[in-house]
Design a protein around this motif. Structure first.
Motif: not given
Ligand code: ADP
Ligand code: MG
Ligand code: ZN
Length: 475
Positions: A22, A25, A27, A39-40, A43
């Motif tokens: 992304k 980030c 991911c 996701t993290c 995001c």
């Protein structure tokens, strides 16, 4: 459409860049996974998580800038665009507002044999939102897409018909695919378009009120939506209802009815309360990115096909419309096929069969090396053109080599002169009366003799050889 009005169209296109991770980030950006697995904290928009710029996304934006003759800004800025939506947990989207990475480009489109320049105002980087999924009675949010890198490409209001708008989009789509910066899959939403449409009485300089039609995801829908909207605005004007019915707003295209429907009033940029993104530095494009190589683009390739391969403009345009098609064609030529013949067997025969089977060139069961062999067998007169079509039909159905297919279908032509000569002698002695008539000036009978020879050989005599030998014999 009325001849009293001029149509004005400007397009905003969101291209999903095909980076592995992304934009802010690490991911993955993969499509179609279980909801919310990619996701993290960044995001998901959790407090305190910090964004880090993805270098690959910057490089891909630079490539687009070069491809459309634009200025790539050495320095650009990120701002927060504030709005509330369930698929945007941060309450703002990080976008470029004050200084975009790419500014002032152009594209050329060809409509009704006329070339026209369409200006590109800007292209900026931003993050995508997640997806709301509505089910019976409730809605769910999938944040896998949140933070996917987008390049938003904004055109000048330079288009004057739905045909020009579609031509612009097709050209942009093709360039993005040649650059390989996005898969540009319209169904999956990797290439989506908002169309801004207005009308004005001919001769009036001032633009009319624009309506924005959101998230159009096929060329056909874009054309339909624009045409519906133009009609609606003209009718309103003619009924003296323009002020009331044409207001600056966002509309949605309803695929079923073919109509556009009001969705919400249009926000002004002031509504978003843009302010500088405090968690990111000014974006500085690395020096080496300015020298990034871009591949030969469709316009240049088309011209080269016309000059180098002597293809007609239309044919060169078809072959270069998609990078996979151009690659396939070039492989045929590299394998020794004559270009005009290669074009015919690819663009007419193979594409026709793929279309019927609902397949795209990438998934063609017949690869370029096989088609090349087939074309060469026809050129060598091992089989006739008509025989070649039958072989291609079989290759579409079965994983079989070209020569084995020719054998299986019994299509090998006889080119051996003595064998054909024997048949000719038989035909001529069986038709001695006609030979007499021919020699007395009835030239038309030549075709009859060719026909008889072909028939006697059960269609397998090489027609060129048969023609040549017959001429000699009948002299
Ligand atoms: P917003 O984000 O508010 O939609 P943008 O500047 O991103 O604004 O995009 C505006 C788009 O609308 C551009 O493509 C521009 O060319 C187009 N546009 C502006 N004015 C008109 C008009 N009167 N008629 C049609 N298109 C217009
Ligand atoms: Mg917009
Ligand atoms: Zn993440």
């Amino acid at each position: 459409m009325s001849k009293n009005f001029e149509v004005v169209i400007g397009l905003e296109v969101h291209v999903q860049l095909n980076t592995k991770t992304k934009i802010f980030c690490s991911c993955p950006t993969s499509f179609g996974d279980e909801p919310n697995v990619n996701t993290c904290p960044t995001c998901l928009g959790l407090p305190g998580a910090l964004p880090v710029m993805n270098k690959e996304a910057v490089k891909k934006a630079v490539m687009l800038g070069k491809a459309i003759n634009a200025t790539v800004n050495k320095k650009s800025t990120f701002e927060r665009k504030n709005y509330f939506y369930p698929d945007l947990p941060k309450g703002y989207q990080i976008s470029q507002f004050v200084v975009p990475i790419v500014e002032g480009g152009e594209l050329f489109v060809n409509v009704k044999d006329k070339e026209k320049r369409i200006g590109v105002t800007r292209a900026h980087l931003e993050e995508d939102a997640g997806k709301n999924m509505h089910e019976s009675g409730y809605s769910k949010v999938d944040l896998n897409r949140a933070g996917t890198p987008l390049l938003e490409i904004v055109s000048e209001p330079d288009m004057r018909s739905s045909d020009e708008a579609v031509a612009y989009l097709k050209k942009l789509h093709s360039i993005v695919r040649y650059l390989k910066i996005s898969d540009a899959n319209m169904q999956e939403g990797s290439f989506r378009c908002d169309a801004n449409v207005s009308i004005r009485p001919r001769g009036q300089e001032e633009f009319g009120t624009r309506v924005e039609i959101k998230n159009l995801n096929s060329f056909r829908h874009i054309k339909q939506a624009i045409e519906y909207e133009v009609e609606r605005q003209i009718e309103a004007y003619e009924d003296d209802e323009y002020e009331k019915e044409v207001v600056q707003e966002t509309r949605l295209f309803d695929v079923k009815s073919g109509e556009t429907k009001s969705m919400r009033g249009k926000e002004e940029s002031a509504d978003y309360r843009y302010f500088p993104e405090p968690d990111l530095l000014t974006l500085e494009v690395p020096e080496e990115f300015f020298g990034v190589e871009i591949p030969e683009l469709p316009d240049a390739k088309k011209q080269r096909y016309m000059d180098e391969f002597k293809l007609k403009e239309y044919d060169a345009g078809v072959l270069t419309s998609e990078p996979e098609l151009a690659e396939f064609f070039e492989e045929l030529v590299e394998n020794g096929c004559e270009p005009v013949m290669a074009n015919n067997w690819l663009a007419v025969e193979l594409l026709g069969r793929l279309n019927k089977a609902g397949l795209h060139i990438e998934n063609s069961p017949v690869k370029s090396d096989k088609l090349a062999t087939l074309i060469i067998r026809i050129k060598e007169a091992v089989i006739s053109g008509a025989g070649g079509k039958k072989v291609l039909d079989l290759l579409m159905e079965e994983d079989i080599e070209v020569d084995a297919a020719i054998e299986k279908l019994g299509l090998k032509q006889v080119s051996d002169e003595s064998a054909i000569e024997k048949i000719i002698d038989e035909v001529l002695s069986a038709n001695a009366d006609k030979v007499e008539e021919y020699k007395n000036g009835k030239d038309k009978l030549f075709g009859f003799f060719v026909g008889q020879v072909m028939k006697a050989s059960r269609g397998k005599a090489n027609p060129q050889v048969a023609n040549k030998l017959l001429k000699e014999k009948l002299k």
